[in-house]
Design a protein around this motif. Sequence first.
Motif, PDB file in Angstrom:
ATOM      1  N   LEU A 157       0.854  -1.185   0.000  1.00  0.00           N
ATOM      2  CA  LEU A 157       0.000   0.000   0.000  1.00  0.00           C
ATOM      3  C   LEU A 157       0.892   1.238   0.000  1.00  0.00           C
ATOM      4  O   LEU A 157       1.960   1.234   0.600  1.00  0.00           O
ATOM      5  CB  LEU A 157      -0.867  -0.045   1.276  1.00  0.00           C
ATOM      6  N   ASP A 158       0.418   2.277  -0.671  1.00  0.00           N
ATOM      7  CA  ASP A 158       1.136   3.538  -0.671  1.00  0.00           C
ATOM      8  C   ASP A 158       0.884   4.271   0.653  1.00  0.00           C
ATOM      9  O   ASP A 158      -0.013   3.910   1.400  1.00  0.00           O
ATOM     10  CB  ASP A 158       0.645   4.387  -1.850  1.00  0.00           C
ATOM     11  N   SER A 159       1.652   5.317   0.921  1.00  0.00           N
ATOM     12  CA  SER A 159       1.565   5.975   2.221  1.00  0.00           C
ATOM     13  C   SER A 159       0.623   7.180   2.222  1.00  0.00           C
ATOM     14  O   SER A 159       0.517   7.881   3.215  1.00  0.00           O
ATOM     15  CB  SER A 159       2.962   6.420   2.656  1.00  0.00           C
ATOM     16  N   HIS A 160      -0.064   7.414   1.093  1.00  0.00           N
ATOM     17  CA  HIS A 160      -1.042   8.517   1.024  1.00  0.00           C
ATOM     18  C   HIS A 160      -2.324   7.978   0.409  1.00  0.00           C
ATOM     19  O   HIS A 160      -2.730   8.388  -0.681  1.00  0.00           O
ATOM     20  CB  HIS A 160      -0.481   9.695   0.221  1.00  0.00           C
ATOM     21  N   CYS A 161      -2.917   7.036   1.136  1.00  0.00           N
ATOM     22  CA  CYS A 161      -4.121   6.332   0.682  1.00  0.00           C
ATOM     23  C   CYS A 161      -5.206   6.411   1.740  1.00  0.00           C
ATOM     24  O   CYS A 161      -4.945   6.728   2.902  1.00  0.00           O
ATOM     25  CB  CYS A 161      -3.821   4.853   0.449  1.00  0.00           C
ATOM     26  N   GLY A 291      -8.543   4.836  -2.184  1.00  0.00           N
ATOM     27  CA  GLY A 291      -8.230   6.189  -2.636  1.00  0.00           C
ATOM     28  C   GLY A 291      -6.732   6.457  -2.534  1.00  0.00           C
ATOM     29  O   GLY A 291      -6.069   5.945  -1.631  1.00  0.00           O
ATOM     30  N   HIS A 292      -6.217   7.236  -3.462  1.00  0.00           N
ATOM     31  CA  HIS A 292      -4.783   7.521  -3.518  1.00  0.00           C
ATOM     32  C   HIS A 292      -4.584   8.960  -3.985  1.00  0.00           C
ATOM     33  O   HIS A 292      -5.291   9.419  -4.884  1.00  0.00           O
ATOM     34  CB  HIS A 292      -4.119   6.539  -4.504  1.00  0.00           C
ATOM     35  N   VAL A 293      -3.650   9.670  -3.379  1.00  0.00           N
ATOM     36  CA  VAL A 293      -3.349  11.031  -3.823  1.00  0.00           C
ATOM     37  C   VAL A 293      -2.385  10.935  -5.005  1.00  0.00           C
ATOM     38  O   VAL A 293      -1.224  10.536  -4.830  1.00  0.00           O
ATOM     39  CB  VAL A 293      -2.700  11.872  -2.695  1.00  0.00           C
ATOM     40  N   PHE A 294      -2.887  11.228  -6.204  1.00  0.00           N
ATOM     41  CA  PHE A 294      -2.028  11.239  -7.390  1.00  0.00           C
ATOM     42  C   PHE A 294      -1.358  12.607  -7.470  1.00  0.00           C
ATOM     43  O   PHE A 294      -2.033  13.637  -7.425  1.00  0.00           O
ATOM     44  CB  PHE A 294      -2.853  11.001  -8.656  1.00  0.00           C
ATOM     45  N   ARG A 295      -0.047  12.596  -7.613  1.00  0.00           N
ATOM     46  CA  ARG A 295       0.678  13.868  -7.631  1.00  0.00           C
ATOM     47  C   ARG A 295       1.231  14.162  -9.010  1.00  0.00           C
ATOM     48  O   ARG A 295       1.353  13.282  -9.846  1.00  0.00           O
ATOM     49  CB  ARG A 295       1.805  13.841  -6.607  1.00  0.00           C
ATOM     50  N   LYS A 296       1.578  15.432  -9.217  1.00  0.00           N
ATOM     51  CA  LYS A 296       2.098  15.828 -10.523  1.00  0.00           C
ATOM     52  C   LYS A 296       3.617  15.774 -10.565  1.00  0.00           C
ATOM     53  O   LYS A 296       4.225  15.779 -11.606  1.00  0.00           O
ATOM     54  CB  LYS A 296       1.610  17.240 -10.868  1.00  0.00           C
TER      55      LYS A 296
END
Length: 457
Positions: A157-161, A291-296
């Motif tokens: 798992l990612d750390s911003h989910c 949910g995941h924070v997709f970043r640019k």
Amino acid sequence: MTRAPQGEKNSRRGFDEKAYLSSKVLKAGEDPYRQHAFNQLESDKLSSDRPIRDTRHYRCTSVRYDTDLPATSLIITFHNEARSTLLRTVKSVLNRTPPSLIQEIILVDDFSSDPEDCQLLTKIPKVKCLRNTRREGLIRSRVRGAEVATADVLTFLDSHCEVNSEWLQPMLQRVKEDYTRVVSPIIDVISLDNFAYLAASADLRGGFDWSLHFKWEQIPIEQKMSRTDPTQSIRTPVIAGGIFVIDKSWFNHLGKYDTQMDIWGGENFELSFRVWMCGGSLEIVPCSRVGHVFRKRHPYDFPEGNALTYIKNTKRTAEVWMDEYKQYYYEARPSAIGKSFGSVADRVEQRRKLNCKSFQWYLENVYPELKIPEKELIPGVIKQGGNCLESRAQDTTGNTLAGMGNCKGTVNNPPVTQEWVFSDPLIRQQDKCLSITSFSTGSQITLEACNQKDGRQ
Ligand SMILES: [Mn+2]
């Protein structure tokens, strides 16, 4: 018998959320995007257990899962994650997963500036913390987490989910039924600006182009048409890589990860090719939502630079897994030519030992939609003595016939009627191709709309 004073007991064992969060708030006037490439101010404002909308198809709520699903070790790697975001990831897991399914939550702190970001969280039940003594990157960090995991199933798992309702059960069910399946949820979007939780489309799968650039793409129309059950899994050529469930013995059997890959990127292709070509499968389970924070941009440094690291990792993937098709990778990413990428000998040996299928098999059976780039085609004439093959004007039945006629113009500058392009296996003039009208001797040769699948052309 004496009872320990209540307050002392709490401070020794309990997790003090307020203290954990308040020591890392933004300074007045500080750019809230600077440290994490998302709006930290908005994340800090939200509670660690905020409610989110259940984004699943309504039919998912009536699906029943086995009562004896295996427990899983969660592995979350991070480097300088925002505390409020990391904590919400962990708490969403604890709040929205049956406790019996969580063996442990292993946080792998990839040498963040403050060791307490990770260490303080171990006061939360089931949370463990591993800290790297130098920056290793996501790939080696995950392997380290997997090596200490005690459950039979791994969940990365990612750390911003934030995980959603019943997120884990449908994935564990699929892995329990067949341990060679590697499964991902539908990844919803947490806005990097205001942290709104937004439902992602349920008709997407993972794809890529020849430069090994990942993209979400529509599932092919035939597959879409034949889907009658919205709870059914979607086969995917590649996974995005941040969030997936895999049987631990299968992960180990397949060779974990290529630990010579650095920091971030490309490892999802390497894992995806390996899973498919060595006898497993990849799928997206639509009743699982995370949910995941997709970043640019990446908020952290790549010691060797972002672009070079991506090239090194994808080049290792191409060299080990893509066989003769790696030429298309180099054509699409010429900057990878000549770049150093270390030795891949042990990964090649691993592939041989596992007796994995060819990349051609992968293209034909898993990702036929990835087209081989067309070669640059050079037009020319087709001569016999002084005669050239040419197209004629349409006859009375509307057919355009081909025949031999005196060569006109020059070899380098023939008339359009005598200029042909060989695009294997077709012989083309503009958008028309040479075609026989029947499979018998003396058949007329006509020009028809090009069609690779038409055996008469
Ligand atoms: Mn991420």
